[in-house]
Scaffold this motif. Structure first.
Motif, mmCIF file in Angstrom:
data_model
loop_
_atom_site.group_PDB
_atom_site.id
_atom_site.type_symbol
_atom_site.label_atom_id
_atom_site.label_comp_id
_atom_site.label_asym_id
_atom_site.label_seq_id
_atom_site.Cartn_x
_atom_site.Cartn_y
_atom_site.Cartn_z
ATOM 1 N N ALA A 33 -5.323 6.525 6.401
ATOM 2 C CA ALA A 33 -4.252 6.728 7.361
ATOM 3 C C ALA A 33 -4.734 7.733 8.401
ATOM 4 O O ALA A 33 -5.913 8.080 8.443
ATOM 5 N N GLU A 34 -3.822 8.201 9.229
ATOM 6 C CA GLU A 34 -4.217 9.065 10.333
ATOM 7 C C GLU A 34 -4.765 10.391 9.837
ATOM 8 O O GLU A 34 -5.724 10.928 10.378
ATOM 9 N N ASP A 35 -4.157 10.969 8.781
ATOM 10 C CA ASP A 35 -4.530 12.309 8.358
ATOM 11 C C ASP A 35 -4.913 12.405 6.888
ATOM 12 O O ASP A 35 -5.072 13.512 6.366
ATOM 13 N N LEU A 68 0.833 -1.196 0.000
ATOM 14 C CA LEU A 68 0.000 0.000 0.000
ATOM 15 C C LEU A 68 0.875 1.256 0.000
ATOM 16 O O LEU A 68 1.989 1.248 0.542
ATOM 17 N N PRO A 69 0.383 2.350 -0.566
ATOM 18 C CA PRO A 69 1.215 3.555 -0.700
ATOM 19 C C PRO A 69 1.366 4.359 0.580
ATOM 20 O O PRO A 69 2.091 5.336 0.599
ATOM 21 N N LEU A 70 0.665 3.975 1.640
ATOM 22 C CA LEU A 70 0.774 4.684 2.901
ATOM 23 C C LEU A 70 0.529 3.701 4.035
ATOM 24 O O LEU A 70 0.028 2.589 3.816
ATOM 25 N N ALA A 71 0.897 4.097 5.238
ATOM 26 C CA ALA A 71 0.718 3.225 6.399
ATOM 27 C C ALA A 71 -0.760 3.207 6.778
ATOM 28 O O ALA A 71 -1.216 3.989 7.608
ATOM 29 N N ALA A 72 -1.519 2.318 6.159
ATOM 30 C CA ALA A 72 -2.975 2.287 6.331
ATOM 31 C C ALA A 72 -3.339 1.557 7.614
ATOM 32 O O ALA A 72 -2.690 0.576 7.995
ATOM 33 N N ASP A 73 -4.368 2.052 8.278
ATOM 34 C CA ASP A 73 -4.901 1.328 9.433
ATOM 35 C C ASP A 73 -6.310 0.807 9.173
ATOM 36 O O ASP A 73 -6.909 0.190 10.052
ATOM 37 N N ALA A 74 -6.850 1.044 7.963
ATOM 38 C CA ALA A 74 -8.138 0.467 7.583
ATOM 39 C C ALA A 74 -8.287 0.608 6.072
ATOM 40 O O ALA A 74 -7.702 1.502 5.455
ATOM 41 N N ILE A 75 -9.065 -0.286 5.492
ATOM 42 C CA ILE A 75 -9.370 -0.199 4.068
ATOM 43 C C ILE A 75 -10.880 -0.264 3.882
ATOM 44 O O ILE A 75 -11.589 -0.892 4.677
ATOM 45 N N LEU A 88 -6.619 12.669 -0.554
ATOM 46 C CA LEU A 88 -7.312 13.776 0.108
ATOM 47 C C LEU A 88 -6.890 13.837 1.565
ATOM 48 O O LEU A 88 -6.856 12.814 2.260
ATOM 49 N N GLN A 89 -6.544 15.036 2.030
ATOM 50 C CA GLN A 89 -6.213 15.256 3.427
ATOM 51 C C GLN A 89 -7.508 15.382 4.229
ATOM 52 O O GLN A 89 -8.365 16.194 3.892
ATOM 53 N N THR A 90 -7.660 14.571 5.244
ATOM 54 C CA THR A 90 -8.870 14.588 6.080
ATOM 55 C C THR A 90 -8.499 14.324 7.530
ATOM 56 O O THR A 90 -7.413 13.798 7.814
ATOM 57 N N PRO A 91 -9.380 14.664 8.466
ATOM 58 C CA PRO A 91 -9.212 14.164 9.827
ATOM 59 C C PRO A 91 -9.324 12.637 9.833
ATOM 60 O O PRO A 91 -9.711 12.026 8.832
#
Length: 1220
Positions: free
Chosen positions: A470-472, A451-458, A488-491
């Motif tokens: 990811a977190e942000d 995955l392209p980022l450290a994902a914690d859910a899909i 997209l940057q999100t909370p």
């Protein structure tokens, strides 16, 4: 443990939840009682009348009261509405450990270190029973939920159960006790109304807490022996059931859970432990690092707990209450009570499908967290927190509905989350390797993708795509191409809800909702102060979501509002029409019918569905200031006008929408001077001089009225105004009117009457009134003013009007969409007779006096006699009186202008300038410059080509702007008329169709300029050539071409120009480096590496060969000679010279070592003029493409002089064909 709220304070010794409101009381060791709203996270109030620590506090279950007890031996009863202590109960002789209200009777039970338990009647404010028997501090006492029992715990190592049935009987049928002997006996000998029913012995040390089970005959206790004991009781006996061991320090408090068969205890060992009450085993342990726990409290109705510790308190849940569910078409699959349920939206039928229970489970939070349903294969993926995160694949057999079969052979595996990708594929998130593992329905691995980022859910994002969180930020990842499609940057996102057509997505965070398109293009963000729980898209693509206590909506433009309030949180599963389908915290499905008219109305306005808007105005009950404020904010005051009955608000809305007739009607109803003044301003703006005249008359603003008659050329009424001023003894107004009329004789009379004889003489003599001048000179005697000689006087005489105009010319417009039909529909609801009202002022008396009639009737003489002190003639005097004087026929307001709502004139909105149309229709920078909007043009150039330095483009901007318009002179004293020049314009075109601007810069012009630059280069005029090439580079960002092949030619021209500018700059630099021969040789060599025309390349090679040979770099010179011969030079002299150089060089070596290797391909850094060989890192200009070493990143490119090196850009956009 799911922490919902946390505070920081001194040690918390007592806690109590309010039964209805989201409040919690915390009593502190510092003597303060705090009232918190745990849902909003705010401190509501503080109560500070106790002296010393407050050890216990408790809310009454129905009255606005709470009770507290502390180290001052007093029990205080408070009213939290009035924020004060009502009274204090005295009787205990030592610290009070706990206090509690009874659920039904007006009693308070208190436990104290004076070895007693007391029961108080808080209504009579007296002690009704004293329970004695403990021989050490009594640490707690509490009532049973239903029976007449009290349980107490003491440091004498016992737990006692007291029967207070006799006390209830006494309270129901009190015996008359006039002398108060009962109270005396109670104080001296103890109570007879309470007896010890059970004494529970078993703890080895003092018992700190004991509490009843809410429904079963069970008691739990915790003591300093670090044990939690479970007791069972019957009518006559009680015994120990089991002992729960695990704490390593004193157990402070222990309670039963209100809804589950579990026991919660906390201890001074800094832990909270959860026990299974049926299996008597530990389930979970929660620890803090530095804080000892002292108290526990359970919410009487909700699944909430609170714990107090050394530095504050926490409000928490043991398990998630959100049921896992998945919606597919008309079906809803969800988990409840270890069963998989199916709910059909159309029939509202709910049925059990499968048993998914885990009988061996001994931990909390084992229920499924998410569900993903595959309707094609009738398969289900369940994800839970078991074993640190795992999934289970269930194949639902056909016809399983209602059979409650246990699932057989569920395929399981580890994974933080899992979702279906297609018919027979699903993806599992492996957080240890940060990979998405794609599997088939046999649970076999098909492939793995990093995955392209450290994902914690899909989450699902369309067939074959994953939305990784990811977190942000979130990204959409294509598993097939292994590429990121959008970002997209999100909370921190908790839930993802796609619309039915997968065109929009809602990203739900804890306190925010982000709405985006399917390509994650941000549309809007909503921030909430309380937690967002769930959401779903309705049929109109409006997002409906729920918070803890509201159902709300979010329109596509980001506007939001409340649909209804909630008593308890719900989880929305589907929205269809006015029905909202949901699951509650108990896993029960339900339907709410709501009124969607408000957001449908706003959505119709947003989408310009004016037919729906009109229908809703006629038929719905939409009203309220919120709707009116929204319509005003969004620019629809004419719509808001139909909802308003308040005349003042109607007036303001009518002015805002330009509806002058309704404004006049409202102004007549209110009849205030300020409103008439505002009405006059708006009518003047619209050119409705009749209404302006009427407004000035109502306010008696004679100065403005006179000036209005002047500008409209109404000499007759201006003459009347002068006579009125004379009657009013208004000398200044009379003089102004005479000046407006150009009546010099009258001005002389006015000045003479006012005692201004010098001014009267000058006026008469200058304007040629000789007789008056002689007469005045006689009166002045020696004081005759001298008129300057030799100067031509400027006479103060206004120009004569050609004609007396009425209203100023207005645009002819159609009636507004919201005017005719709506007014007709609403007219029947009006209480007043509108036609009569309009006719009353439209044809009636406007109270302007008929001066001639006044003079003939003698009223003016009477008025003048009564005006001795320069006061206004009062209403009965017959002078200037708007109520009494008769209106001449020519002053009436035109009937056509003010007849009824059927003929409402709608003020035309200003037409959109052609330049603005160009801006809206185009993303081409050149067309924005032609429209005069330099700001957007610069933003476009910065975004497309990274251009930051616009100083070289200033002249080009002005040329392009001026050249795209033509200017026609009009009448004298009027501005020049600007005409936009449109490309491909034709007389037969529709007037509403606008063409793009005709630009002065064309590609053919640049080609001609390129030829001139080539010629200057050939002739060796490098400065001139450089100026021409730079001009081409600066012009091309503003160029607009028609076809795609033209775009390729533009890009090719940019490359050609870049190479020449780079080469010429190096040549100029070479000629400046006279003192550094080696540098001259290098620059000459680099010049030959530029991509030039063949004729120019030969010249560059000849120059480099000659310079190197003269500089005794024979090997390099011979190399250039060979390269020259390879080009087949057309001039024999060049070929001959090359052969001579090769022969003369022979095997001679170079005298200077150059940073030049012709065998290794390279490009030249356009800033430092050093080679960048293949494989070395470089950055480039986003516009011209020149290469640079990374050290000069973010500087302005020295080749094009306008773009920033390595800036982010989307690329050249110079043709609409690039969109297709």
């Amino acid at each position: 443990m799911l922490t919902k709220f946390e505070t920081k304070s001194s040690r918390v010794k007592g806690l109590s939840f309010h039964s209805k409101r989201p409040w919690i009381l915390a009593s502190l060791h510092s003597g303060v009682i705090q009232l918190w709203d745990y849902r909003m996270g705010v401190l509501i109030d503080r109560f500070e009348e106790h002296e010393g620590a407050v050890r216990s506090v408790h809310f009454h279950n129905s009255q606005p009261l709470f009770v507290s007890g502390g180290d001052d031996c007093g029990i205080k009863v408070w009213n939290y509405k009035t924020h004060r202590c009502l009274f204090t109960l005295h009787g205990h002789l030592d610290y009070i450990r706990t206090v509690q209200f009874h659920g039904e009777c007006p009693w308070i039970v208190s436990a104290s270190d004076d070895l007693t338990i007391r029961i108080w009647n808080w209504q009579s404010r007296s002690c009704v029973a004293v329970l004695t028997g403990h021989n050490h501090f009594v640490m707690c006492a509490s009532f049973h939920h239903k029976e007449d029992l009290v349980v107490s715990a003491s440091l004498d190592q016992t737990v006692r159960v007291w029967d207070i049935g006799a006390l209830r009987k006494k309270t129901v049928s009190p015996v008359d006790d006039v002398l108060g002997l009962g109270q005396i006996n109670t104080d001296l000998f103890g109570a007879t109304e309470a007896i010890v029913k059970h004494v529970l012995e078993g703890h080895d040390r003092g018992v700190n807490w004991a509490s009843f089970h809410p429904t079963l005959p069970l008691i739990v206790s915790g003591a300093d022996d670090r044990q939690v004991k479970l007791w069972r009781m019957k009518d006559t006996i009680a015994w120990e059931v089991d002992t729960l061991r695990g704490h390593i320090n004193n157990v402070s408090c222990v309670i039963f859970h209100e809804k589950q068969d579990i026991i919660i205890s906390n201890s001074e060992d800094k832990s909270i432990r959860v026990w299974d009450a049926t299996k008597r085993t530990g389930v979970q342990t929660f620890r803090r690092e530095h804080d000892r726990f002292w108290i526990l409290a359970a919410h009487p109705e909700m699944n909430l707990l609170a714990a107090g510790h050394d530095s504050g308190m926490i409000v928490f849940k043991l398990e998630r209450e959100r049921p896992a569910f998945s919606v597919s078409g008309d079906s809803l699959y969800y988990c409840k009570d270890r069963f998989l349920h199916l709910y059909e939206f159309s029939s509202c039928k709910d049925s059990q499908v499968l048993s998914i229970g885990r009988p061996g489970s001994t931990s909390l939070n084992q229920a499924p967290r998410t569900l993903s349903y595959n309707p094609v294969e009738n398969a289900l993926l369940m994800c839970s927190d078991v074993d640190g995160g795992s999934y289970e694949l269930l194949m639902i057999p056909k016809g399983a509905t209602g059979r409650n079969d246990s699932v057989q052979g569920g395929r399981k595996g580890p994974g933080a989350s899992a979702v279906f990708l297609g018919r027979n594929r699903f993806a599992v998130l492996d957080k240890t390797t940060n990979e998405a593992v794609v599997k088939n329905l046999n649970n076999e691995v098909v492939k793995k993708c990093a995955l392209p980022l450290a994902a914690d859910a899909i989450f699902y994002a369309g067939a074959g795509n994953l939305l990784c969180k990811a977190e942000d930020k979130v990204v959409i990842f294509d598993l097939q191409q292994r590429s990121v499609l959008a970002e997209l940057q999100t909370p921190s996102v908790r839930y993802v809800v796609w619309s039915g057509d997968i065109e929009a997505v809602a990203l739900l965070s804890k306190h925010a909702i982000v709405i985006a398109s399917k390509k994650l293009v941000h549309r809007s963000t909503l921030n909430e102060t309380i937690r967002v729980k769930s959401g779903a898209w309705d049929d109109n693509n409006v997002f409906i979501y729920s918070t803890v206590n509201h159902i709300k909506y979010c329109l596509p433009n980001g506007d939001s509002g409340i649909i209804r309030t909630l008593d308890a949180p719900i989880y929305i599963t589907r929205v269809s029409g006015n029905n909202i389908y949901f699951l509650d915290r108990d896993g029960k499905s339900g339907v709410l019918t709501v009124d969607a008219s408000e957001y449908i109305f706003k959505l119709s306005l947003l989408r310009k569905r004016y037919d729906l808007v009109m229908s809703m105005i006629r038929n719905s009950q939409l009203c309220g200031r919120a709707v009116i404020a929204y319509l005003q904010q969004k620019g629809y005051p004419e719509v808001a006008l139909h909802f308003v009955k308040d005349e003042r608000l109607r007036f303001n809305l009518a002015l805002e929408s330009g509806n002058i007739q309704i404004a006049v009607a409202s102004a007549k109803e209110i009849d205030e001077k300020d409103l008439w003044y505002k009405l006059g301003i708006e009518a003047l703006r619209q050119g409705n001089t009749s209404i302006v005249e009427y407004a000035y008359q109502r306010t008696k603003n004679f100065e403005r009225l006179s000036f209005l008659y002047l500008v409209t050329g109404n000499i007759e009424k201006l003459s009347k105004m002068m006579k009125i001023a004379e009657i009013k003894n208004d000398v200044m107004g009379q003089f102004h009117d005479a000046l407006y009329l150009g009546d010099v004789e009258e001005r002389v009379k006015i000045l003479e009457a006012a005692g201004q004889l010098p001014l009267a003489y000058v006026t008469a003599s200058v304007h040629g009134f000789t007789d008056d001048a002689v007469r005045l000179a006689t009166e002045l005697g020696d004081n005759i003013p001298t008129v300057p000689r030799g100067k031509v006087p400027n006479l103060l005489i206004p120009p004569s009007p050609l004609l007396c105009s009425g209203d100023w010319p207005l645009l002819r417009v159609m009636e507004g969409i919201f005017d005719g039909d709506v007014d007709n529909a609403r007219r029947s609801g009006h209480e007043d007779d509108e036609e009569g009202g309009v006719a009353d002022w439209g044809d009636g008396d406007l109270d302007i006096p008929d001066i001639e009639h006044a003079i003939r009737s003698g009223d003016i003489g009477t008025g003048i006699e009564d005006a001795e002190a320069n006061e206004e003639i009062d209403e009965g005097g017959g002078g200037w009186d708007l109520e009494d004087l008769e209106l001449p026929p020519d002053v009436g307001v035109p009937k056509a202008a003010l007849s009824s709502y059927d003929s409402i004139f709608v003020t035309p909105n200003p037409g959109m300038p052609v330049s603005q149309i160009w801006i809206q229709q185009s993303s081409l920078a050149g067309e924005h410059v032609a429209a005069g909007n330099f700001d957007t043009a610069m933003r476009l150039l910065g975004r497309q080509l990274g251009i930051k330095n616009f100083a070289p483009l200033k002249v080009l901007f002005m040329d392009l702007y001026i050249g795209s318009s033509s200017y026609l002179p009009s009448f004298a004293q009027t501005p020049v008329i600007s005409l936009a020049l449109e490309k491909d314009w034709n007389e037969t075109d529709d007037s509403n169709v606008r063409h793009p601007p005709a630009l002065v810069f064309r590609f053919s012009q640049l080609e001609e300029k390129l030829k001139l630059a080539y010629k200057a280069t050939t002739e060796g005029k490098f400065s001139e050539a450089l100026r021409l090439f730079l001009n081409i580079l600066h012009t091309m960002p503003l160029l607009v071409v028609d076809q795609r092949k033209d775009v390729d030619e533009v890009k090719e021209l940019i490359e050609i120009t870049r190479e020449y500018v780079l080469g010429l700059r190096m040549e100029v630099r070479r000629k400046e480096s006279k003192d550094n021969l080696a540098r001259q040789l290098e620059l000459a060599a680099y010049f030959t590496n530029c991509k030039l025309q063949m004729s120019h390349l030969r010249l560059a090679l000849v120059s480099a060969m000659t310079i190197c040979f003269k500089g005794e770099n024979f090997s390099t010179a011979a190399n250039f000679a060979r390269m020259l011969l390879d080009t087949n030079p057309t001039l024999e002299v060049h070929a001959k010279r090359a052969r001579q150089v090769i022969q003369a060089s022979g095997d001679k070596q170079d005298s200077y070592k150059l940073n030049y290797d012709f065998r290794n391909p390279f490009v030249v850094c356009a800033a430092t003029f050093v080679p960048i060989y293949r494989g070395q890192k470089y950055v480039s200009c986003p516009y011209c493409g020149a290469h640079f070493v990374p050290a000069v990143q973010s500087q302005i490119c020295p080749v094009c002089e306008i773009a920033e090196i390595a800036a982010d850009s989307s690329g050249l956009f110079c043709s609409l064909s690039q969109k297709r």
